[in-house]
Motif scaffolding. Structure first.
Motif, mmCIF file in Angstrom:
data_model
loop_
_atom_site.group_PDB
_atom_site.id
_atom_site.type_symbol
_atom_site.label_atom_id
_atom_site.label_comp_id
_atom_site.label_asym_id
_atom_site.label_seq_id
_atom_site.Cartn_x
_atom_site.Cartn_y
_atom_site.Cartn_z
ATOM 1 N N PRO A 75 -7.932 2.299 2.971
ATOM 2 C CA PRO A 75 -8.190 3.835 2.832
ATOM 3 C C PRO A 75 -7.269 4.896 3.501
ATOM 4 C CG PRO A 75 -10.096 2.984 3.932
ATOM 5 C CD PRO A 75 -9.202 1.813 3.369
ATOM 6 N N GLY A 76 -6.798 4.119 4.643
ATOM 7 C CA GLY A 76 -6.121 4.860 5.629
ATOM 8 C C GLY A 76 -4.480 4.515 5.562
ATOM 9 N N TRP A 77 -4.098 4.186 4.390
ATOM 10 C CA TRP A 77 -2.563 3.775 4.004
ATOM 11 C C TRP A 77 -1.505 4.690 4.341
ATOM 12 C CZ3 TRP A 77 0.280 6.642 0.836
ATOM 13 C CH2 TRP A 77 -0.437 7.199 0.068
ATOM 14 N N PRO A 78 -2.028 6.092 4.295
ATOM 15 C CA PRO A 78 -0.834 7.145 4.682
ATOM 16 C C PRO A 78 -0.408 6.985 6.042
ATOM 17 C CG PRO A 78 -2.572 8.188 3.298
ATOM 18 C CD PRO A 78 -3.028 6.801 3.707
ATOM 19 N N THR A 79 -1.320 6.563 6.907
ATOM 20 C CA THR A 79 -1.035 6.534 8.249
ATOM 21 C C THR A 79 -0.145 5.365 8.664
ATOM 22 O OG1 THR A 79 -2.694 5.131 8.857
ATOM 23 C CG2 THR A 79 -2.973 7.598 8.952
ATOM 24 N N GLY A 80 0.357 4.444 7.674
ATOM 25 C CA GLY A 80 1.431 3.426 8.223
ATOM 26 C C GLY A 80 0.966 2.067 7.884
ATOM 27 N N MET A 81 1.924 1.098 8.212
ATOM 28 C CA MET A 81 1.663 -0.198 8.013
ATOM 29 C C MET A 81 0.459 -0.968 8.857
ATOM 30 S SD MET A 81 4.445 -3.197 7.825
ATOM 31 C CE MET A 81 5.409 -2.497 6.525
ATOM 32 N N GLY A 82 0.441 -0.381 10.099
ATOM 33 C CA GLY A 82 -0.602 -1.204 11.024
ATOM 34 C C GLY A 82 -1.895 -1.354 10.460
ATOM 35 N N GLY A 83 -2.220 -0.148 9.840
ATOM 36 C CA GLY A 83 -3.819 -0.173 9.200
ATOM 37 C C GLY A 83 -3.849 -1.126 8.055
ATOM 38 N N SER A 84 -2.661 -1.353 7.116
ATOM 39 C CA SER A 84 -2.618 -2.002 6.295
ATOM 40 C C SER A 84 -2.920 -3.668 6.558
ATOM 41 C CB SER A 84 -1.528 -2.041 5.233
ATOM 42 O OG SER A 84 -1.815 -0.753 4.501
ATOM 43 N N ILE A 85 -2.197 -3.921 7.560
ATOM 44 C CA ILE A 85 -2.134 -5.282 8.319
ATOM 45 C C ILE A 85 -3.458 -5.688 8.738
ATOM 46 C CG2 ILE A 85 -1.409 -6.862 10.262
ATOM 47 C CD1 ILE A 85 1.434 -5.356 10.012
ATOM 48 N N LYS A 86 -4.112 -4.699 9.446
ATOM 49 C CA LYS A 86 -5.446 -4.926 9.767
ATOM 50 C C LYS A 86 -6.382 -4.999 8.860
ATOM 51 C CE LYS A 86 -6.947 -1.810 13.107
ATOM 52 N NZ LYS A 86 -7.454 -0.788 13.707
ATOM 53 N N THR A 87 -6.375 -4.114 7.663
ATOM 54 C CA THR A 87 -7.348 -4.240 6.549
ATOM 55 C C THR A 87 -7.007 -5.523 5.936
ATOM 56 O OG1 THR A 87 -7.028 -1.818 6.023
ATOM 57 C CG2 THR A 87 -7.787 -3.138 4.321
ATOM 58 N N GLY A 88 -6.036 -5.933 5.742
ATOM 59 C CA GLY A 88 -5.769 -7.193 4.951
ATOM 60 C C GLY A 88 -6.138 -8.355 5.772
ATOM 61 N N LEU A 89 -6.057 -8.460 7.027
ATOM 62 C CA LEU A 89 -6.818 -9.564 7.861
ATOM 63 C C LEU A 89 -7.953 -9.585 8.026
ATOM 64 C CD1 LEU A 89 -5.924 -12.018 9.736
ATOM 65 C CD2 LEU A 89 -5.581 -10.474 11.435
ATOM 66 N N ALA B 265 0.711 -1.244 0.079
ATOM 67 C CA ALA B 265 0.094 -0.073 -0.104
ATOM 68 C C ALA B 265 0.927 1.101 -0.144
ATOM 69 C CB ALA B 265 -0.946 -0.028 1.185
ATOM 70 N N GLY B 266 2.204 1.099 0.355
ATOM 71 C CA GLY B 266 2.972 2.288 0.529
ATOM 72 C C GLY B 266 3.011 3.314 -0.781
ATOM 73 N N ALA B 267 3.526 4.459 -0.465
ATOM 74 C CA ALA B 267 3.693 5.459 -1.678
ATOM 75 C C ALA B 267 5.041 5.441 -2.152
ATOM 76 C CB ALA B 267 3.223 6.930 -1.117
ATOM 77 N N SER B 268 6.057 4.773 -1.578
ATOM 78 C CA SER B 268 7.498 4.918 -2.030
ATOM 79 C C SER B 268 8.160 6.056 -2.114
ATOM 80 C CB SER B 268 7.623 4.084 -3.501
ATOM 81 O OG SER B 268 6.713 2.792 -3.562
ATOM 82 N N LYS B 269 7.903 7.018 -1.167
ATOM 83 C CA LYS B 269 8.241 8.363 -1.042
ATOM 84 C C LYS B 269 9.699 8.463 -1.518
ATOM 85 C CE LYS B 269 4.615 10.731 1.295
ATOM 86 N NZ LYS B 269 4.103 10.094 2.298
ATOM 87 N N VAL C 256 -5.042 -15.396 -1.127
ATOM 88 C CA VAL C 256 -4.031 -14.588 -1.023
ATOM 89 C C VAL C 256 -4.619 -13.095 -1.131
ATOM 90 C CG1 VAL C 256 -2.009 -13.515 -2.146
ATOM 91 C CG2 VAL C 256 -2.253 -16.019 -2.164
ATOM 92 N N VAL C 257 -4.452 -12.258 -0.227
ATOM 93 C CA VAL C 257 -5.019 -10.871 -0.100
ATOM 94 C C VAL C 257 -3.814 -9.822 -0.465
ATOM 95 C CG1 VAL C 257 -6.178 -9.133 1.376
ATOM 96 C CG2 VAL C 257 -7.114 -11.593 1.437
ATOM 97 N N VAL C 258 -3.879 -8.920 -1.338
ATOM 98 C CA VAL C 258 -3.085 -7.938 -1.787
ATOM 99 C C VAL C 258 -3.761 -6.741 -1.340
ATOM 100 C CG1 VAL C 258 -1.569 -6.703 -3.303
ATOM 101 C CG2 VAL C 258 -2.242 -9.235 -3.616
ATOM 102 N N VAL C 259 -2.941 -5.825 -0.245
ATOM 103 C CA VAL C 259 -3.486 -4.852 0.310
ATOM 104 C C VAL C 259 -2.940 -3.448 -0.606
ATOM 105 C CG1 VAL C 259 -3.670 -3.239 2.538
ATOM 106 C CG2 VAL C 259 -3.560 -5.891 2.838
ATOM 107 N N LEU C 260 -3.665 -2.862 -1.110
ATOM 108 C CA LEU C 260 -3.244 -1.765 -1.873
ATOM 109 C C LEU C 260 -3.539 -0.418 -1.155
ATOM 110 C CD1 LEU C 260 -4.399 -2.940 -5.529
ATOM 111 C CD2 LEU C 260 -2.333 -3.013 -4.409
ATOM 112 N N GLY C 261 -3.196 0.774 -1.587
ATOM 113 C CA GLY C 261 -3.275 2.100 -0.929
ATOM 114 C C GLY C 261 -2.833 3.228 -2.140
ATOM 115 N N ALA C 262 -1.610 3.533 -2.062
ATOM 116 C CA ALA C 262 -1.074 4.405 -3.056
ATOM 117 C C ALA C 262 -1.229 3.559 -4.370
ATOM 118 C CB ALA C 262 0.311 4.886 -2.644
ATOM 119 N N PHE C 263 -1.649 4.613 -5.442
ATOM 120 C CA PHE C 263 -1.560 4.092 -6.740
ATOM 121 C C PHE C 263 -2.548 2.724 -6.999
ATOM 122 C CE2 PHE C 263 2.883 5.228 -5.511
ATOM 123 C CZ PHE C 263 2.795 6.588 -6.156
ATOM 124 N N ALA C 264 -3.521 2.518 -6.266
ATOM 125 C CA ALA C 264 -4.109 1.201 -6.048
ATOM 126 C C ALA C 264 -4.648 1.008 -7.564
ATOM 127 C CB ALA C 264 -5.446 1.372 -5.036
#
Length: 197
Positions: free
Chosen positions: A73-87, A11-15, A47-55
């Motif tokens: 949707p909350g990907w900018p806040t960090g990895m914790g939300g992506s783990i939660k969304t994916g699970l 989900a990251g933006a690869s800043k 297999v679940v792929v969690v996307l965010g930036a550039f989804a």
């Protein structure tokens, strides 16, 4: 029978890189496709792929893959939300899963035999967490028993799954994976990767 679900965090933006790392070419496919293929070859599991930036553009790359995508949707806040969304998505698709494997799209040397070794070690060790050790650390890929799902679902913001590894050292068995130290955060990392192929 043990059922494992796989969650790929992408989900990251690869800043620091300035371009979506998920789409960087590696061995004739993108970094994300590389880890998706590794995951789908390790067994018949969801297999679940969690996307965010550039989804939207990244989802296009996955149309032909046997994976489910979900956008955090909350990907900018960090990895914790992506783990939660994916699970949450994984449990919606497969309520009976006994464990969840977390993978990152920017560790290019994850292999199917490594994942199979992790599944086997979980069975033989009886431990709730199987993680990989490299450098002087322990981390992803990491396999979590369902007894820890509530803690994964409670992660927030920048918190990653390492927090849970550190809280339960007696529950962790590790596999040596020196190439796990290779991850792609900058152009320099990517250039170095290309010299290793």
């Amino acid at each position: 029978m043990e059922t494992t679900g796989i969650i790929i965090l992408a989900a990251g933006a690869s800043k620091r890189l300035g371009t979506p790392k998920q789409q960087l070419p590696f061995q004739n496919k993108s970094l994300l496709q590389n880890v998706v293929h590794t995951a789908t070859q390790s067994g018949n599991m969801p297999v679940v792929v969690v996307l965010g930036a550039f989804a939207t553009q990244i989802k296009q790359q996955l149309i032909d893959e046997k994976v489910n995508t979900v956008v955090n949707p909350g990907w900018p806040t960090g990895m914790g939300g992506s783990i939660k969304t994916g699970l949450q998505h994984l449990l919606h698709l497969s309520p009976g899963v006994n464990s969840a494997l977390l993978l990152l799209c920017d560790q290019p040397f994850i292999t199917t035999p490594l994942l199979e070794e992790m599944y086997a070690l979980k069975t033989t060790s009886g431990k709730a967490i199987i993680a990989c050790s490299y450098g002087n650390t322990i981390g992803t890929p990491a396999l979590f028993d369902k007894s820890l799902f509530s803690q994964l679902l409670a992660l927030n913001g920048q918190e990653g799954a390492k927090k849970i590894l550190l809280q339960h050292p007696e529950q962790v068995a590790s596999i040596d994976f020196p190439q796990g130290a290779v991850d792609i955060d900058t152009n320099g990392d990517y250039e170095q990767l290309l010299t290793k192929i």
